[in-house]
Design a protein around this motif. Structure first.
Motif, PDB file in Angstrom:
ATOM      1  N   MET A  59      41.039  24.515  34.489  1.00 30.21           N
ATOM      2  CA  MET A  59      39.652  24.893  34.198  1.00 30.21           C
ATOM      3  C   MET A  59      38.689  24.002  34.980  1.00 30.21           C
ATOM      4  O   MET A  59      37.647  24.460  35.431  1.00 30.21           O
ATOM      5  N   SER A  60      39.050  22.728  35.157  1.00 34.57           N
ATOM      6  CA  SER A  60      38.142  21.821  35.855  1.00 34.57           C
ATOM      7  C   SER A  60      38.285  21.924  37.369  1.00 34.57           C
ATOM      8  O   SER A  60      37.353  21.661  38.111  1.00 34.57           O
ATOM      9  N   ASP A  61      39.463  22.323  37.837  1.00 38.96           N
ATOM     10  CA  ASP A  61      39.690  22.420  39.279  1.00 38.96           C
ATOM     11  C   ASP A  61      40.670  23.552  39.567  1.00 38.96           C
ATOM     12  O   ASP A  61      41.856  23.326  39.765  1.00 38.96           O
ATOM     13  N   PRO A  62      40.160  24.795  39.567  1.00 40.04           N
ATOM     14  CA  PRO A  62      41.075  25.944  39.706  1.00 40.04           C
ATOM     15  C   PRO A  62      41.528  26.182  41.147  1.00 40.04           C
ATOM     16  O   PRO A  62      41.548  27.300  41.620  1.00 40.04           O
ATOM     17  N   VAL A  97      50.222  38.473  33.594  1.00 39.05           N
ATOM     18  CA  VAL A  97      50.739  37.165  33.993  1.00 39.05           C
ATOM     19  C   VAL A  97      51.789  36.700  32.985  1.00 39.05           C
ATOM     20  O   VAL A  97      52.850  36.209  33.353  1.00 39.05           O
ATOM     21  N   ARG A  98      51.485  36.904  31.701  1.00 41.95           N
ATOM     22  CA  ARG A  98      52.426  36.480  30.660  1.00 41.95           C
ATOM     23  C   ARG A  98      53.769  37.186  30.828  1.00 41.95           C
ATOM     24  O   ARG A  98      54.827  36.578  30.707  1.00 41.95           O
ATOM     25  N   GLU A 154      44.404  40.642  42.512  1.00 44.00           N
ATOM     26  CA  GLU A 154      45.615  40.181  41.837  1.00 44.00           C
ATOM     27  C   GLU A 154      45.488  38.684  41.557  1.00 44.00           C
ATOM     28  O   GLU A 154      45.247  37.900  42.463  1.00 44.00           O
ATOM     29  N   PHE A 155      45.602  38.323  40.307  1.00 46.17           N
ATOM     30  CA  PHE A 155      45.494  36.923  39.931  1.00 46.17           C
ATOM     31  C   PHE A 155      46.833  36.192  40.066  1.00 46.17           C
ATOM     32  O   PHE A 155      46.861  35.000  40.305  1.00 46.17           O
ATOM     33  N   TYR A 156      47.901  36.938  39.876  1.00 45.90           N
ATOM     34  CA  TYR A 156      49.234  36.337  39.930  1.00 45.90           C
ATOM     35  C   TYR A 156      50.220  37.457  40.217  1.00 45.90           C
ATOM     36  O   TYR A 156      49.941  38.611  39.890  1.00 45.90           O
ATOM     37  N   SER A 157      51.322  37.115  40.829  1.00 44.92           N
ATOM     38  CA  SER A 157      52.292  38.167  41.145  1.00 44.92           C
ATOM     39  C   SER A 157      53.694  37.721  40.787  1.00 44.92           C
ATOM     40  O   SER A 157      53.987  36.528  40.714  1.00 44.92           O
ATOM     41  N   GLU A 158      54.526  38.715  40.619  1.00 46.37           N
ATOM     42  CA  GLU A 158      55.933  38.455  40.346  1.00 46.37           C
ATOM     43  C   GLU A 158      56.554  37.686  41.521  1.00 46.37           C
ATOM     44  O   GLU A 158      57.350  36.768  41.334  1.00 46.37           O
ATOM     45  N   ASP A 190      51.269  24.428  36.485  1.00 41.86           N
ATOM     46  CA  ASP A 190      49.852  24.398  36.849  1.00 41.86           C
ATOM     47  C   ASP A 190      49.440  25.665  37.581  1.00 41.86           C
ATOM     48  O   ASP A 190      48.335  26.177  37.385  1.00 41.86           O
ATOM     49  N   ASP A 191      50.317  26.180  38.427  1.00 41.45           N
ATOM     50  CA  ASP A 191      50.011  27.381  39.196  1.00 41.45           C
ATOM     51  C   ASP A 191      49.718  28.550  38.251  1.00 41.45           C
ATOM     52  O   ASP A 191      48.781  29.313  38.464  1.00 41.45           O
ATOM     53  N   THR A 192      50.515  28.659  37.210  1.00 40.74           N
ATOM     54  CA  THR A 192      50.285  29.717  36.218  1.00 40.74           C
ATOM     55  C   THR A 192      48.987  29.459  35.458  1.00 40.74           C
ATOM     56  O   THR A 192      48.189  30.380  35.239  1.00 40.74           O
ATOM     57  N   ALA A 193      48.766  28.211  35.063  1.00 38.34           N
ATOM     58  CA  ALA A 193      47.541  27.873  34.322  1.00 38.34           C
ATOM     59  C   ALA A 193      46.300  28.177  35.161  1.00 38.34           C
ATOM     60  O   ALA A 193      45.279  28.642  34.639  1.00 38.34           O
ATOM     61  N   ILE A 194      46.397  27.944  36.471  1.00 38.10           N
ATOM     62  CA  ILE A 194      45.272  28.236  37.362  1.00 38.10           C
ATOM     63  C   ILE A 194      44.980  29.740  37.376  1.00 38.10           C
ATOM     64  O   ILE A 194      43.821  30.158  37.334  1.00 38.10           O
ATOM     65  N   ALA A 195      46.024  30.556  37.411  1.00 40.21           N
ATOM     66  CA  ALA A 195      45.822  32.013  37.379  1.00 40.21           C
ATOM     67  C   ALA A 195      45.083  32.408  36.100  1.00 40.21           C
ATOM     68  O   ALA A 195      44.143  33.208  36.133  1.00 40.21           O
ATOM     69  N   ILE A 196      45.491  31.816  34.985  1.00 43.89           N
ATOM     70  CA  ILE A 196      44.834  32.118  33.701  1.00 43.89           C
ATOM     71  C   ILE A 196      43.382  31.631  33.722  1.00 43.89           C
ATOM     72  O   ILE A 196      42.468  32.335  33.273  1.00 43.89           O
ATOM     73  N   ALA A 197      43.156  30.440  34.263  1.00 45.67           N
ATOM     74  CA  ALA A 197      41.788  29.902  34.357  1.00 45.67           C
ATOM     75  C   ALA A 197      40.901  30.835  35.188  1.00 45.67           C
ATOM     76  O   ALA A 197      39.733  31.066  34.848  1.00 45.67           O
ATOM     77  N   LYS A 198      41.460  31.383  36.262  1.00 44.45           N
ATOM     78  CA  LYS A 198      40.684  32.286  37.114  1.00 44.45           C
ATOM     79  C   LYS A 198      40.357  33.599  36.394  1.00 44.45           C
ATOM     80  O   LYS A 198      39.273  34.146  36.566  1.00 44.45           O
TER      81      LYS A 198
END
Length: 192
Positions: free
Chosen positions: A182-185, A72-73, A7-11, A42-50
């Motif tokens: 992307m640089s620091d997930p 995630v969206r 799971e990359f992200y959760s509700e 940032d937390d959401t962006a990190i999930a997308i980066a992963k």
């Protein structure tokens, strides 16, 4: 080949952030409030980066990656249950900033990074399209800039300062979070 996270992200994760925003006195001028909103983004962006990284590493195929991004969206862009009008506007701003992050990731998985042009070219085109009220085109250009960020190109955040405030500047804010991710997930700790 290692297995991708299940799971990359959760509700629940998103809701924890929203609950914190509900519970705290939020003042966008206050640094800790601004940081809370930025951490949410940032937390959401990190999930997308992963997700994109797992796709690049061959841990997810394109269909799986697109499905993960869509999940995630759906969590992040769903209506938020916040009664405080001001907080709702702030969360809406974060959601708006992230729209472009989702589109950029989908575009990257579906078609790879933009072939021609620079991040600045695409964001300039996005701003021009927004000025013409061609918002779908504006989002498309901003997403192309995002594919270049995912591909390792650098976004100069000063670009946003030259543009009139609007959707494109909101999207650039989201792309800046994507670039950091992307640089620091590393995961943003919810209790910071």
């Amino acid at each position: 080949m290692s297995n991708p996270p299940t799971e990359f992200y959760s509700e629940e994760r998103w809701q924890n952030w929203i609950d914190r925003i509900k519970d705290e006195e939020i003042d966008p001028e206050d640094e800790s409030s601004a940081r809370l909103l930025l951490n949410l983004q940032d937390d959401t962006a990190i999930a997308i980066a992963k997700i994109v990284a797992a796709y690049d590493d061959g841990q997810l195929d394109d269909e799986e990656a697109l499905a993960e991004i869509a999940d995630v969206r759906e969590i992040v862009l769903s209506e938020v249950d916040v009664e405080d009008e001001e907080k709702l506007i702030l969360v809406d701003g974060v959601q708006t900033s992230l729209v472009c992050v989702f589109f950029a990731a989908e575009e990257y998985v579906a078609g790879g990074p933009a072939e021609e042009g620079s991040i600045a070219d695409y964001l300039g085109a996005a701003a021009d399209a927004e000025a013409e009220e061609e918002l779908d085109a504006a989002l498309g250009y901003a997403a192309q800039a995002g594919t270049l960020i995912i591909d390792g190109n650098d976004l100069d955040i000063a670009i946003a300062e030259e543009l009139e405030y609007g959707l494109v500047t909101e999207w650039i804010n989201g792309l800046d979070s994507l670039q950091s991710a992307m640089s620091d997930p590393e995961v943003v700790e919810e209790d910071e």
